[in-house]
Design an enzyme around this catalytic site. Structure first.
Site, PDB file in Angstrom:
ATOM      1  N   ARG A 163       9.631  13.685   9.047  1.00  0.00           N
ATOM      2  CA  ARG A 163      10.195  13.717   7.838  1.00  0.00           C
ATOM      3  C   ARG A 163      10.175  15.241   7.320  1.00  0.00           C
ATOM      4  O   ARG A 163       9.564  16.197   6.824  1.00  0.00           O
ATOM      5  CB  ARG A 163       9.235  13.174   6.668  1.00  0.00           C
ATOM      6  CG  ARG A 163       8.986  11.745   6.885  1.00  0.00           C
ATOM      7  CD  ARG A 163       7.855  11.267   5.792  1.00  0.00           C
ATOM      8  NE  ARG A 163       7.698   9.926   6.226  1.00  0.00           N
ATOM      9  CZ  ARG A 163       6.346   9.329   5.853  1.00  0.00           C
ATOM     10  NH1 ARG A 163       5.622   9.910   5.089  1.00  0.00           N
ATOM     11  NH2 ARG A 163       6.122   8.159   6.326  1.00  0.00           N
ATOM     12  N   ARG A 185      10.559   4.978   6.529  1.00  0.00           N
ATOM     13  CA  ARG A 185       9.831   6.116   6.652  1.00  0.00           C
ATOM     14  C   ARG A 185       9.188   6.432   7.938  1.00  0.00           C
ATOM     15  O   ARG A 185       8.866   7.628   7.940  1.00  0.00           O
ATOM     16  CB  ARG A 185       8.797   5.972   5.540  1.00  0.00           C
ATOM     17  CG  ARG A 185       9.171   5.922   4.225  1.00  0.00           C
ATOM     18  CD  ARG A 185       7.982   5.641   2.927  1.00  0.00           C
ATOM     19  NE  ARG A 185       6.860   6.356   3.021  1.00  0.00           N
ATOM     20  CZ  ARG A 185       7.102   7.851   2.132  1.00  0.00           C
ATOM     21  NH1 ARG A 185       8.148   7.796   1.631  1.00  0.00           N
ATOM     22  NH2 ARG A 185       6.015   8.524   2.081  1.00  0.00           N
ATOM     23  N   PRO A 205       0.798  -1.229  -0.039  1.00  0.00           N
ATOM     24  CA  PRO A 205      -0.071  -0.005  -0.119  1.00  0.00           C
ATOM     25  C   PRO A 205       0.918   1.168  -0.068  1.00  0.00           C
ATOM     26  O   PRO A 205       1.891   1.347   0.620  1.00  0.00           O
ATOM     27  CB  PRO A 205      -0.729  -0.029   1.288  1.00  0.00           C
ATOM     28  CG  PRO A 205       0.047  -0.816   2.399  1.00  0.00           C
ATOM     29  CD  PRO A 205       0.849  -1.743   1.327  1.00  0.00           C
ATOM     30  N   GLN A 248      -5.651  -1.497   2.711  1.00  0.00           N
ATOM     31  CA  GLN A 248      -4.818  -1.331   3.884  1.00  0.00           C
ATOM     32  C   GLN A 248      -5.451  -0.172   4.655  1.00  0.00           C
ATOM     33  O   GLN A 248      -5.967   0.556   4.284  1.00  0.00           O
ATOM     34  CB  GLN A 248      -3.407  -0.670   3.316  1.00  0.00           C
ATOM     35  CG  GLN A 248      -2.539  -0.173   4.461  1.00  0.00           C
ATOM     36  CD  GLN A 248      -2.778   1.281   4.703  1.00  0.00           C
ATOM     37  OE1 GLN A 248      -3.022   1.989   3.921  1.00  0.00           O
ATOM     38  NE2 GLN A 248      -2.567   1.611   6.023  1.00  0.00           N
ATOM     39  N   HIS A 287       8.289   0.044   7.076  1.00  0.00           N
ATOM     40  CA  HIS A 287       7.760   1.049   6.158  1.00  0.00           C
ATOM     41  C   HIS A 287       8.519   1.797   5.146  1.00  0.00           C
ATOM     42  O   HIS A 287       8.526   2.974   4.940  1.00  0.00           O
ATOM     43  CB  HIS A 287       7.108   1.994   7.265  1.00  0.00           C
ATOM     44  CG  HIS A 287       5.764   2.679   6.660  1.00  0.00           C
ATOM     45  ND1 HIS A 287       4.580   2.433   7.484  1.00  0.00           N
ATOM     46  CD2 HIS A 287       5.311   3.423   5.766  1.00  0.00           C
ATOM     47  CE1 HIS A 287       3.769   3.303   6.859  1.00  0.00           C
ATOM     48  NE2 HIS A 287       3.952   3.796   5.796  1.00  0.00           N
ATOM     49  N   PHE A 291      13.410  -3.607  -1.381  1.00  0.00           N
ATOM     50  CA  PHE A 291      13.334  -4.423  -2.379  1.00  0.00           C
ATOM     51  C   PHE A 291      13.559  -3.702  -3.810  1.00  0.00           C
ATOM     52  O   PHE A 291      12.393  -3.045  -4.302  1.00  0.00           O
ATOM     53  CB  PHE A 291      12.300  -5.495  -2.454  1.00  0.00           C
ATOM     54  CG  PHE A 291      12.356  -6.459  -1.089  1.00  0.00           C
ATOM     55  CD1 PHE A 291      13.018  -7.698  -1.323  1.00  0.00           C
ATOM     56  CD2 PHE A 291      11.812  -6.092   0.025  1.00  0.00           C
ATOM     57  CE1 PHE A 291      13.057  -8.634  -0.548  1.00  0.00           C
ATOM     58  CE2 PHE A 291      12.059  -7.087   1.198  1.00  0.00           C
ATOM     59  CZ  PHE A 291      12.566  -8.321   1.032  1.00  0.00           C
TER      60      PHE A 291
END
Ligand SMILES: Cc1cc2nc3c(=O)[nH]c(=O)nc-3n(C[C@H](O)[C@H](O)[C@H](O)COP(=O)(O)O)c2cc1C
Length: 395
Positions: free
Chosen positions: A169, A286, A82, A132, A283, A317
């Site tokens: 962030r 993140r 998601p 999700q 995640h 990945f």
């Protein structure tokens, strides 16, 4: 640009195409991690430290990378993770990504914070669809969304549990990139410098009545959403606990997964709550900086619950060899986030398809060069593991 390759020979090429096409604020929202990005870098670095130990002379002329996941056969050991905003990377990007997944015969996960209504994905695309869910401070809101996904016919529900509060962030704050979009001089210049995104996405939405807004929230909530730095639209639930998972288990009759688990203890708790699968995930680096890579957490989690539930892994990945390494460690499947998002941001559905084709070809090549005919034939004997992962791996 050739239609077949979308101008890309690997996922890094797709990332570069996306970087050129998107406004900087938007690209950084997709591409970057949080704080000092230690987790983001480690998610990649760990794959470099896991070495393949190929076997030879095993007649690999008849080989397949298909797997069985939740009782269904699929052509690749991969599903789409998601991600909040394909629909802002590309016009109706969620539909584009869902179509690419369907074509590849793999599940597509629609995130709560997407711009396309979940029913449209079912009606206009179909295929294997997962939904999700974030658990919001307003629990009734989460239940409402889950009920809606159930009615729409989604095959699985993934509850993301790694976000008790918003991550840090700093680049989003610095860039001032918000949803809904706010018009600061900096943002306007950023958008004007990227005319392909401006005309192909923003202008197209504007001509059709404006940028769509979190179509999977109830209308009243949607209307309340104020401009907030990307990824911070609704208050998350920092009181979330295992009772909430048990509640969701009662509400959701089909496949239920928990995403964002890094500890064997939590995976065992999820199994005890009747959850069908965990997504071992940080995640994509993140959320919490400095957390271990999911691939480092995987052996101990498989040891704790691998025979009781499905264990899927994500984060970092980018190559078929990464997927082969995780499958050799014992993962039941891999989710890809940015890899296909770069593809969609670069070229819409063909870009998403190109990302999946790249991964498929790379997985196939690595399997053959390792002397393996199938994913089932992979095992830890094909890997040389760094000491800290070997120590966590059961004998
Ligand atoms: C732009 C972006 C948005 C994301 N939004 C969500 C989200 O809404 N819900 C969620 O559970 N995970 C979200 N994720 C995390 C992905 O599901 C997945 O865990 C992560 O992308 C895996 O790492 P990778 O990007 O290196 O493959 C997001 C990731 C990205 C890159």
């Amino acid at each position: 640009m050739s239609a077949d390759t979308a101008g890309a020979w690997n996922i890094a090429d797709l990332r570069e195409l996306a970087r050129r096409r998107l406004p900087r604020g938007l690209f950084e929202f997709m591409d970057r991690g949080c704080e000092d990005e230690v987790s983001l870098r480690n998610n990649r670095a760990v794959f470099d430290r896991i070495k393949l130990k190929p076997r030879v002379l095993n007649d690999v002329s008849d080989r397949s990378q298909s797997i069985s996941l939740f009782g269904q056969r699929q052509e690749m050991p991969v599903a789409i993770a998601p991600t909040g905003t394909p629909g802002i990377m590309w016009y109706e990007g969620e539909l584009a990504l869902a179509r690419a997944a369907k074509k590849a015969g793999i599940p597509f996960t629609l995130a709560t914070t997407t711009l396309t209504a979940m029913e449209r994905i079912v009606d206009e695309v179909g295929g294997r669809l997962w939904f999700q869910l974030y658990m919001y401070a307003d629990r009734a809101l989460s239940r409402w969304i889950a009920e809606r996904a159930k009615t729409a016919g989604y095959e699985a529900l993934i509850i993301t549990v790694d976000s008790a509060t918003f991550s840090n962030r700093e680049y989003n704050l610095r860039n001032g990139f918000t949803i809904p979009i706010t018009y600061s001089p900096k943002n306007i210049v950023d958008v004007l410098r990227h005319p392909r995104w401006m005309t192909g996405v923003w202008l197209r939405y504007m001509l059709e009545g404006g940028l769509p807004l979190f179509e999977n929230y109830p209308p009243a909530v949607k209307a309340r959403v104020k401009a907030a730095p990307m990824g911070r639209a609704m208050k998350l639930n920092d009181a979330l606990n295992w009772d909430d998972v048990r509640e969701m288990r009662k509400l959701w009759p089909r496949t239920l997964m928990i995403k964002g688990v890094l500890s064997p203890h939590d995976a065992a708790m999820a199994a005890d709550c009747g959850v069908d699968g965990v997504v071992v995930s940080n995640h994509g680096g993140r959320i919490i900086d400095g957390a271990l890579a999911p691939v480092e957490a995987l052996p101990a989690i498989l040891d704790a619950v691998g025979n009781r539930m499905t264990v899927i892994v994500d984060s970092g990945f980018r190559r078929g060899s990464d997927v082969v390494k995780a499958m050799a460690l014992g993962a039941h499947a891999v989710l890809v986030g940015r890899a296909t998002l770069y593809g969609v941001a670069a070229a819409g559905e063909p870009g998403g398809t190109r990302a999946l084709n790249i991964l498929r070809e790379e997985i196939d090549r690595v399997l053959a060069l390792c002397g393996c005919r199938s994913i089932e034939e992979l095992h830890r004997g094909f890997l040389m593991l760094p000491e800290h992962i070997r120590a966590a791996a059961p004998k």
